[in-house]
Design a protein around this motif. Structure first.
Motif, PDB file in Angstrom:
ATOM      1  N   UNK A 137       0.688  -1.278   0.056  1.00 28.44           N
ATOM      2  CA  UNK A 137       0.170   0.141   0.099  1.00 28.44           C
ATOM      3  C   UNK A 137       0.846   1.528   0.064  1.00 28.44           C
ATOM      4  N   UNK A 138       1.908   1.300   0.822  1.00 29.83           N
ATOM      5  CA  UNK A 138       2.828   2.369   0.973  1.00 29.83           C
ATOM      6  C   UNK A 138       3.312   2.695  -0.546  1.00 29.83           C
ATOM      7  N   UNK A 139       3.834   1.842  -1.180  1.00 28.54           N
ATOM      8  CA  UNK A 139       4.560   2.228  -2.452  1.00 28.54           C
ATOM      9  C   UNK A 139       3.343   2.517  -3.343  1.00 28.54           C
ATOM     10  N   UNK A 140       2.336   1.763  -3.348  1.00 29.97           N
ATOM     11  CA  UNK A 140       1.178   2.147  -4.320  1.00 29.97           C
ATOM     12  C   UNK A 140       0.598   3.628  -4.038  1.00 29.97           C
ATOM     13  N   UNK A 141       0.657   4.001  -2.626  1.00 31.57           N
ATOM     14  CA  UNK A 141       0.079   5.374  -2.419  1.00 31.57           C
ATOM     15  C   UNK A 141       0.878   6.411  -2.962  1.00 31.57           C
ATOM     16  N   UNK A 142       2.492   5.952  -2.917  1.00 32.69           N
ATOM     17  CA  UNK A 142       3.237   6.801  -3.448  1.00 32.69           C
ATOM     18  C   UNK A 142       3.024   7.019  -4.910  1.00 32.69           C
TER      19      UNK A 142
END
Length: 306
Positions: free
Chosen positions: A294-299
């Motif tokens: 999620x953190x990479x996708x949000x970025x």
């Protein structure tokens, strides 16, 4: 409605390792703060198919990753990461292989920054597969390397990895080895990125002060680290429920009585706790949790959708 589809190349061009580490660090803090709904991943065909999901409450955004995993092919990971946000019709679809390698590296970067000695600069990497490059990049981002030794049963694969990384590691001494036990003896940081089913080295082979990252074993039948190392170290994990269900090292050490659940500290908790004096030996064990994806996708969503 707009759908943005990103290849592995697109992801690499858009996100630096420093950005990934910062994003995953924030994610671990939010995980500790109760910001995520995150069920333990669905595992099918003994780990050959995985489904992971996470919902971040305060941003009302969610991520679902589906992938297949086969170590007999290249790349080993194939699948998609889908990111969406309540109230938006736009969504993002990204290559799961690139996201997984990047977020796994980033988690190791977060843990190494917290746990490794400030002056640590000698890294021994065991395993030269698909996850290996981002392990090196992440450690180098937080602890600039003086020496890198890549250990692999196939010397040609180890040399090929060093050739790939050499432009990014100017001034770093680059070595290969085939014997893990001897290669870790003077290491200040060790990264294990293999599909091993038994420990890669005895605890006695390590120096008195060392930080070890273990990312490869993601099923109860897999192990990279010996019980003795876990018993003698400060052990930080990504998420308790995940490692109790999936980490062969943790499960084996608990069953053997080498460690207790109380000895395991989640990374998010360690990041938010007052500064602590850790033991000379530290271990970060991760099986990978959906928050990291999620953190990479949000970025990526912030770069391509906003």
């Amino acid at each position: 409605m707009k759908t943005i589809t990103l290849t592995g190349h697109d992801i690499r061009e858009a996100v630096t390792m420093h950005e990934a580490i910062d994003a995953v660090r924030r994610g671990f803090v939010d995980l500790a703060g109760g910001e995520f709904e995150m069920p333990t991943r669905t595992v099918l065909r003994d780990g050959q198919f995985l489904v992971m999901s996470a919902h971040h409450r305060s941003s009302a955004s969610a991520m679902i990753k589906t992938l297949s995993l086969n170590f007999q092919r290249t790349p080993a990971i194939a699948g998609t990461v889908v990111w969406s946000e309540t109230g938006r019709l736009d969504h993002l679809v990204a290559d799961a292989g690139a996201v997984t390698a990047l977020r796994t590296g980033a988690a190791v970067g977060v843990a190494t920054d917290l746990l490794a000695a400030p002056e640590a600069g000698r890294l021994t990497l065991i395993g030269a597969g698909g996850q290996a490059p981002d392990q090196v990049r992440a450690v180098h981002a937080v602890r600039p390397l003086r020496q890198l030794t890549v250990v692999d049963a196939d010397p040609q694969r180890a040399r090929a990895l060093l050739e790939t990384l050499a432009p990014e590691l100017a001034g770093v001494e680059l070595l290969t080895a085939t014997d893990a036990e001897s290669a870790v003896q003077e290491a200040e940081i060790v990264c294990c990125a293999t599909n091993a089913t038994s420990p890669l080295f005895p605890a006695s082979a390590l120096p008195a002060q060392v930080h070890v990252n273990a990312i490869g074993a993601y099923r109860p039948t897999m192990r990279e680290l010996p019980d003795e190392l876990l018993a003698d170290s400060t052990v930080v994990i990504d998420e308790l429920d995940a490692v109790l269900e999936e980490s062969g090292e943790i499960i084996h050490a608990l069953e053997a009585g080498a460690i207790s659940k109380d000895a395991l500290t989640e990374l998010g908790t360690a990041l938010t706790a007052p500064a602590a004096e850790y033991g000379k030996r530290t271990v970060f064990k991760t099986v990978g949790v959906a928050m990291q994806d999620w953190a990479i996708a949000q970025l990526l969503a912030g770069k391509f959708l906003h």
